[in-house]
Enzyme design. Structure first.
Site, short mmCIF file in Angstrom:
data_model
loop_
_atom_site.label_atom_id
_atom_site.label_comp_id
_atom_site.label_asym_id
_atom_site.label_seq_id
_atom_site.Cartn_x
_atom_site.Cartn_y
_atom_site.Cartn_z
N ARG A 297 1.30 -1.11 -35.59
CA ARG A 297 1.29 -2.54 -36.03
C ARG A 297 0.82 -3.46 -34.49
NH1 ARG A 297 6.26 -6.53 -37.19
NH2 ARG A 297 4.85 -8.36 -38.12
N HIS B 238 -0.02 0.57 -43.80
CA HIS B 238 1.22 0.18 -44.65
C HIS B 238 1.55 1.59 -45.14
CE1 HIS B 238 0.47 -4.26 -44.53
NE2 HIS B 238 1.11 -4.06 -43.41
C1 HEM Z 1 -4.14 -7.56 -43.97
C2 HEM Z 1 -3.03 -8.23 -43.79
C3 HEM Z 1 -1.68 -7.78 -43.23
C4 HEM Z 1 -0.62 -8.54 -43.46
C5 HEM Z 1 -0.40 -9.63 -44.07
C6 HEM Z 1 0.70 -7.66 -42.82
C7 HEM Z 1 1.90 -7.78 -42.83
C8 HEM Z 1 2.76 -7.24 -42.21
C9 HEM Z 1 4.29 -7.33 -42.39
C10 HEM Z 1 4.91 -8.82 -42.98
C11 HEM Z 1 4.90 -6.38 -42.02
C12 HEM Z 1 6.43 -6.38 -41.86
C13 HEM Z 1 7.02 -6.82 -40.67
C14 HEM Z 1 8.53 -6.64 -40.49
O1 HEM Z 1 9.06 -7.23 -41.60
O2 HEM Z 1 9.17 -5.95 -39.64
C15 HEM Z 1 3.98 -5.56 -41.44
C16 HEM Z 1 4.57 -4.01 -40.93
C17 HEM Z 1 3.35 -3.23 -40.65
N1 HEM Z 1 1.99 -3.50 -40.58
FE1 HEM Z 1 0.91 -4.99 -41.32
N2 HEM Z 1 -0.17 -6.53 -41.99
C18 HEM Z 1 -1.35 -6.63 -42.32
C19 HEM Z 1 -2.30 -5.81 -41.86
C20 HEM Z 1 -2.20 -4.66 -40.99
C21 HEM Z 1 -3.11 -3.90 -40.23
C22 HEM Z 1 -4.62 -4.25 -40.16
C23 HEM Z 1 -2.40 -2.92 -39.63
C24 HEM Z 1 -2.74 -2.08 -38.50
C25 HEM Z 1 -4.25 -1.47 -38.38
C26 HEM Z 1 -1.03 -3.22 -40.02
C27 HEM Z 1 0.15 -2.26 -39.43
C28 HEM Z 1 1.41 -2.33 -39.90
C29 HEM Z 1 2.55 -1.26 -39.63
C30 HEM Z 1 2.25 -0.15 -39.11
C31 HEM Z 1 3.64 -2.00 -40.19
C32 HEM Z 1 5.10 -1.26 -39.87
C33 HEM Z 1 5.71 -1.65 -38.58
C34 HEM Z 1 6.88 -1.00 -38.20
O3 HEM Z 1 7.35 0.04 -38.90
O4 HEM Z 1 7.63 -1.63 -37.26
N3 HEM Z 1 -0.87 -4.12 -40.88
N4 HEM Z 1 2.72 -5.91 -41.81
#
Ligand code: HEM
Length: 326
Positions: free
Chosen positions: A64, A191
């Protein structure tokens, strides 16, 4: 076995990767540290591996982190800078993690090759390695990014996607970074690992007059919605998290797309990928074919990690990732 069938797609994807890189900047290269710091990639990989072995949440955090770094000011480690009103202080970045892994790899790199390896490269390499450690594809990415000097909280909101965005709103932002609708679908596959705080998807539920949550988003599978409500009831602490992928949360695989097909996408921005006519077929294809996901992931991830890179005379190589050299 038809070896041409194996070699041809690899050749095409390699040529594609090279042409994308060449068109963005001639300054990044696949062997950038070969002479100046041959151990650079080894240092990052070992650091990510060591942190992940004691804390399994690390791969998700690192993946992320590269997204939030690259979308704001380009892939230039602006997300690492500390201080008043830097990117880290914006609420949209409050739940980011993995900073200590980047700092630790940088400290080691400084011992072996002082002021040579950029924090921006470390972030990109660490995310690449995190995917591999979680069982995802092995990818080569070019290096040579330089570190930025600007980090402003006010730059975060306009550049980071919110879960309430429509496909068109997400696409507009992705397009502005040189990424396509296919890239949006493929990179959302991130995700498949990691976790999220209840507040990230609370808008899919509503509290009734008895203080009980009810699902208002009809896109959610009802038993999955019940599970989420159990974890994230109104009395749940703000620190409670759930796995992004309810089935194989630790494994980088194509389960994310299979979840979408069964209406188990955690965020509204995930669910819309199945419901939109422009993206449904790709979601279905990725759900049915993990190899296809891995091949397309390699291409889209490479494009993500070269968004707005600084090279040559731009930026600097920081001594510490937390502060500019000045
Ligand atoms: C396309 C629109 C996207 C939205 C709206 C979005 C939104 C989010 C949100 C709200 C979270 C949760 C954060 C939390 O509550 O701690 C999250 C987690 C995450 N996102 Fe996205 N995301 C998007 C795209 C991406 C992209 C492009 C990547 C990487 C290439 C990504 C990788 C991740 C990862 C790996 C997590 C887990 C983080 C953790 O375990 O701490 N996301 N995302």
């Amino acid at each position: 076995m038809d070896t041409k069938a194996l070699v041809f797609p690899t050749l095409i994807s390699t040529l594609f990767s090279l042409s994308v890189v060449a068109s963005v900047t001639a300054s990044l290269s696949f062997n950038f540290y070969a002479a100046s710091c041959p151990s650079a990639e080894f240092i990052v990989r070992n650091t990510v591996r060591s942190f992940s072995s004691t804390d399994p949440s690390i791969p998700g955090k690192l993946l992320r982190l590269v997204f939030h770094d690259c979308f704001v000011e380009g892939c230039d480690a602006s997300v690492m800078l500390q201080g008043n009103n830097t990117e880290q202080s914006d609420p949209g970045n409050r739940s980011l993690g993995g900073f200590s892994v980047i700092d630790s790899a940088k400290r080691l790199a400084e011992i072996f090759c002082p002021q040579t390896v950029s924090c921006a490269d470390i972030i990109a390499l660490a995310a690449r390695d995190a995917v591999e450690i979680a069982g995802g594809p092995v990818i080569q990415i070019p290096t040579g990014r330089r570190d930025g000097m600007v980090s402003a909280a006010s730059n975060v909101r306009p550049n980071i996607v919110d879960t309430s965005f429509t496909i068109d709103e997400m696409l507009k932002l992705f397009n502005s970074k040189g990424l396509s609708l296919d890239d949006l679908v493929i990179l959302s596959g991130a995700h498949t690992i990691g976790s999220a705080h209840c507040s990230s998807f609370r808008d899919r539920f509503q509290e009734d007059s008895n203080g009980k949550l009810r699902v208002i988003d009809k896109e959610l599978d009802s038993s999955y919605a019940n599970e989420l409500m159990k974890h994230c009831g109104t009395s749940a602490s703000p620190s409670v998290t759930v796995n992004n992928d309810p089935e194989t949360s630790m494994v980088f695989d194509n389960q994310y797309y299979r979840n979408l097909m069964t209406h188990k996408g955690l965020f509204q921005s995930d669910s819309v990928l199945l419901n939109d006519n422009q993206t449904r077929t790709l979601v279905e294809n990725l759900a049915n074919d993990q190899e296809l996901f891995f091949e397309r992931w390699g291409q889209s991830f490479l494009k993500l990690t070269i968004v707005g890179v600084k090279a040559d005379e731009e930026g600097e190589i920081r001594r510490s990732c937390e502060a500019t050299n000045a």
